[in-house]
Design a protein around this motif. Structure first.
Motif, mmCIF file in Angstrom:
data_model
loop_
_atom_site.group_PDB
_atom_site.id
_atom_site.type_symbol
_atom_site.label_atom_id
_atom_site.label_comp_id
_atom_site.label_asym_id
_atom_site.label_seq_id
_atom_site.Cartn_x
_atom_site.Cartn_y
_atom_site.Cartn_z
ATOM 1 N N ASN A 1 0.792 -1.234 0.000
ATOM 2 C CA ASN A 1 0.000 0.000 0.000
ATOM 3 C C ASN A 1 0.818 1.274 0.000
ATOM 4 O OD1 ASN A 1 -2.518 -1.416 0.154
ATOM 5 N ND2 ASN A 1 -2.120 -1.769 2.336
ATOM 6 N N THR A 2 2.155 1.168 0.034
ATOM 7 C CA THR A 2 2.988 2.368 0.040
ATOM 8 C C THR A 2 3.983 2.300 -1.111
ATOM 9 O OG1 THR A 2 4.392 1.275 1.693
ATOM 10 C CG2 THR A 2 2.794 2.900 2.485
ATOM 11 N N LEU A 3 3.903 3.281 -2.002
ATOM 12 C CA LEU A 3 4.704 3.275 -3.223
ATOM 13 C C LEU A 3 5.510 4.561 -3.324
ATOM 14 C CD1 LEU A 3 5.206 1.734 -5.958
ATOM 15 C CD2 LEU A 3 3.512 3.300 -6.945
ATOM 16 N N LEU A 4 6.795 4.411 -3.678
ATOM 17 C CA LEU A 4 7.666 5.550 -3.951
ATOM 18 C C LEU A 4 7.756 5.749 -5.458
ATOM 19 C CD1 LEU A 4 10.494 4.603 -1.456
ATOM 20 C CD2 LEU A 4 9.065 6.654 -1.271
ATOM 21 N N ILE A 5 7.591 7.000 -5.895
ATOM 22 C CA ILE A 5 7.685 7.342 -7.308
ATOM 23 C C ILE A 5 8.735 8.423 -7.469
ATOM 24 C CG2 ILE A 5 6.476 8.228 -9.339
ATOM 25 C CD1 ILE A 5 3.879 7.219 -8.132
ATOM 26 N N GLY A 6 9.762 8.124 -8.259
ATOM 27 C CA GLY A 6 10.791 9.118 -8.540
ATOM 28 C C GLY A 6 10.426 9.934 -9.758
ATOM 29 N N SER A 7 10.730 11.213 -9.701
ATOM 30 C CA SER A 7 10.421 12.115 -10.807
ATOM 31 C C SER A 7 11.668 12.902 -11.179
ATOM 32 C CB SER A 7 9.300 13.084 -10.427
ATOM 33 O OG SER A 7 9.118 14.069 -11.430
ATOM 34 N N THR A 8 11.849 13.127 -12.469
ATOM 35 C CA THR A 8 13.011 13.885 -12.923
ATOM 36 C C THR A 8 12.945 15.359 -12.542
ATOM 37 O OG1 THR A 8 11.962 14.227 -15.082
ATOM 38 C CG2 THR A 8 13.453 12.345 -14.863
ATOM 39 N N ASN A 9 11.824 15.794 -11.954
ATOM 40 C CA ASN A 9 11.770 17.180 -11.494
ATOM 41 C C ASN A 9 12.522 17.375 -10.179
ATOM 42 O OD1 ASN A 9 10.108 16.185 -9.484
ATOM 43 N ND2 ASN A 9 8.240 17.137 -10.260
ATOM 44 N N GLY A 10 13.075 16.268 -9.616
ATOM 45 C CA GLY A 10 13.977 16.426 -8.477
ATOM 46 C C GLY A 10 13.509 15.868 -7.168
ATOM 47 N N ASP A 11 12.476 15.018 -7.154
ATOM 48 C CA ASP A 11 12.039 14.481 -5.870
ATOM 49 C C ASP A 11 11.588 13.034 -5.994
ATOM 50 O OD1 ASP A 11 9.307 14.400 -6.738
ATOM 51 O OD2 ASP A 11 9.080 16.497 -6.210
ATOM 52 N N VAL A 12 11.489 12.375 -4.838
ATOM 53 C CA VAL A 12 10.909 11.046 -4.717
ATOM 54 C C VAL A 12 9.708 11.187 -3.803
ATOM 55 C CG1 VAL A 12 11.258 8.663 -3.986
ATOM 56 C CG2 VAL A 12 13.154 9.934 -5.017
ATOM 57 N N THR A 13 8.524 10.804 -4.288
ATOM 58 C CA THR A 13 7.287 11.040 -3.551
ATOM 59 C C THR A 13 6.708 9.726 -3.050
ATOM 60 O OG1 THR A 13 6.819 12.999 -4.887
ATOM 61 C CG2 THR A 13 4.980 12.059 -3.648
ATOM 62 N N LEU A 14 6.260 9.737 -1.797
ATOM 63 C CA LEU A 14 5.631 8.571 -1.178
ATOM 64 C C LEU A 14 4.118 8.690 -1.309
ATOM 65 C CD1 LEU A 14 5.745 6.014 0.608
ATOM 66 C CD2 LEU A 14 5.730 7.523 2.599
ATOM 67 N N TYR A 15 3.496 7.642 -1.898
ATOM 68 C CA TYR A 15 2.049 7.619 -2.087
ATOM 69 C C TYR A 15 1.417 6.513 -1.250
ATOM 70 C CZ TYR A 15 2.151 10.883 -5.994
ATOM 71 O OH TYR A 15 2.301 12.002 -6.775
ATOM 72 N N ASP A 16 0.267 6.833 -0.656
ATOM 73 C CA ASP A 16 -0.572 5.822 -0.010
ATOM 74 C C ASP A 16 -1.541 5.307 -1.068
ATOM 75 O OD1 ASP A 16 -2.507 4.380 1.393
ATOM 76 O OD2 ASP A 16 -2.361 5.652 3.158
ATOM 77 N N THR B 1 -5.432 5.519 -0.778
ATOM 78 C CA THR B 1 -6.120 6.782 -1.031
ATOM 79 C C THR B 1 -5.661 7.450 -2.327
ATOM 80 O OG1 THR B 1 -4.477 8.050 0.218
ATOM 81 C CG2 THR B 1 -6.363 7.153 1.445
ATOM 82 N N GLY B 2 -4.471 7.059 -2.808
ATOM 83 C CA GLY B 2 -3.913 7.723 -3.978
ATOM 84 C C GLY B 2 -3.357 9.087 -3.677
ATOM 85 N N ILE B 3 -3.133 9.380 -2.388
ATOM 86 C CA ILE B 3 -2.697 10.702 -1.961
ATOM 87 C C ILE B 3 -1.203 10.689 -1.631
ATOM 88 C CG2 ILE B 3 -2.946 12.481 -0.166
ATOM 89 C CD1 ILE B 3 -5.868 11.656 0.065
ATOM 90 N N SER B 4 -0.525 11.771 -1.991
ATOM 91 C CA SER B 4 0.884 11.928 -1.675
ATOM 92 C C SER B 4 1.073 12.158 -0.178
ATOM 93 C CB SER B 4 1.463 13.111 -2.458
ATOM 94 O OG SER B 4 2.710 13.500 -1.940
ATOM 95 N N GLU B 5 1.969 11.375 0.438
ATOM 96 C CA GLU B 5 2.255 11.508 1.864
ATOM 97 C C GLU B 5 3.425 12.438 2.135
ATOM 98 O OE1 GLU B 5 0.601 9.965 4.524
ATOM 99 O OE2 GLU B 5 -0.907 9.462 3.025
#
Length: 357
Positions: free
Chosen positions: A113-128, A131-135
């Motif tokens: 249920n917890t996914l990390l997504i890396g983006s070339t804009n400079g961050d790694v975001t944790l999603y629940d 809910t589909g919401i960024s933590e």
């Protein structure tokens, strides 16, 4: 695809001007006899009706949920039930953004249920994923914000994230984040001289890390040390450009690394001293999967087998990638291993679950 779950992307042959028309080097009877393991597609699912490619894949620990990072800057989720693929209640995250492309996906821990997504804009975001919401978004220091993140990984206990950047004005960064404290821990700034293209934590040792770069170097670190100089254990010069890295163990339970280069060569290295174990040029892999056209041969990934062996998945991009085969690494040899029939698309990424019998 049978016991293996492989996602494909639609595309044409990698080299339409290749004067060699790719084909098998022997008849079908010899192919069937040489590749003893046979797989068929169990299920498939289109991520889009448009020309969208799957660039990144990861699964949760149980191999029941898969995240696919797409070329349209989004991530789609799939559940696997009885070898059937299905979308959960949501199918795309984050919202498609022109700001940055997806540069990697990783499940954080044992939970699906917890996914990390890396983006070339400079961050790694944790999603629940419930809910589909960024933590939280893990971002580097101010001096590195102009650098694009190229790749990232999370260590085996889910407590540390490491991201690698591209090169801007001679600056290249490996950045470390404390997942629980949601804070930047520090970084390494001197071990690579060009874009960092591969980061791979050891599957069981949370302090052991290897990184690869366009500069051709593979570095091994013990991140429990307090300085970059002390953390750097071994450096290997591949004399190429590093594309993918993976950890493996030999029959003596010693760690070694497989490296696929951007020129589609395969090299394996012993980890403690960095000694070269074996290397296979693209033409050798082409020969072992029994195809004619070297320029159409593509090396996808190395995977561990349940019996302790390792295989390399390789394809021919000719005729929309219908040929998918694997070869087994045995010391300094490659041996025919498996056929993956009925494929209709070019493969760019793969996963394998050795525990499914």
């Amino acid at each position: 695809m049978g016991k293996n779950k492989i996602f494909n992307e639609p595309e044409e042959s990698s080299d339409e001007e290749d004067p060699i028309i790719d084909d098998d080097t022997c008849d079908r009877f010899e192919i069937e006899d040489s590749f003893a393991v046979k797989y068929k597609i169990a299920d498939e699912s289109a991520v889009s009706l448009k020309k969208v490619y799957i660039l990144h894949l990861c699964s949760d620990k149980s191999f029941g949920r898969i995240a696919a990072g797409l070329s349209n800057n989004s991530v789609q989720m799939f559940d696997i039930n009885n070898q059937k693929l299905s979308h959960p209640s949501f199918d795309t995250l984050p919202p498609k953004s022109p700001v940055g492309a997806v540069c990697g996906v990783r499940f954080l821990d044992d939970s699906p249920n917890t996914l990390l997504i890396g983006s070339t804009n400079g961050d790694v975001t944790l999603y629940d994923l419930r809910t589909g919401i960024s933590e939280h978004s893990y971002e580097g220091p101010a001096e590195s914000t102009k650098n694009t993140i190229c790749c990232f990984d999370v260590n085996s206990n889910g407590r540390v994230i490491c991201s690698g950047t591209d090169k801007i004005r001679s600056e290249v960064y490996l950045q470390f984040f404390d997942v629980r404290q949601k804070a930047l821990m520090g970084g390494y700034f001197e071990s690579h001289e060009d874009d960092i293209t591969a980061i791979k934590f050891h599957p069981t040792n949370p302090d052991l890390l290897c990184t690869g770069s366009i500069d051709g170097l593979i570095n091994f670190f013990d991140i429990s040390q307090t300085s970059e100089d002390d953390a750097l254990l071994t450096t290997v010069n591949t004399e190429s450009s590093v594309h993918k890295l993976n950890w493996h163990k030999n029959v003596y339970e010693k760690d070694y690394i497989s490296c696929i280069t951007h020129t589609n060569d395969l090299k394996t290295y012993e980890c403690e001293e960095g000694d070269l174990i074996a290397e296979f040029e693209r033409c050798q892999v082409t020969d072992k999967i029994k195809r004619k056209s070297v320029s159409d041969c593509s090396l996808i990934s190395c995977h561990d087998l349940a019996d302790g062996g390792v295989f390399l998945l390789a394809t021919s991009n000719y005729n929309k990638g219908e040929v998918v085969r694997s070869v087994k690494l045995q010391g300094k040899k490659l041996l025919p291993h498996a056929l993956f029939d009925e494929n209709k698309q070019i493969i760019r990424e793969s996963m394998y679950d050795p525990q499914v019998s």
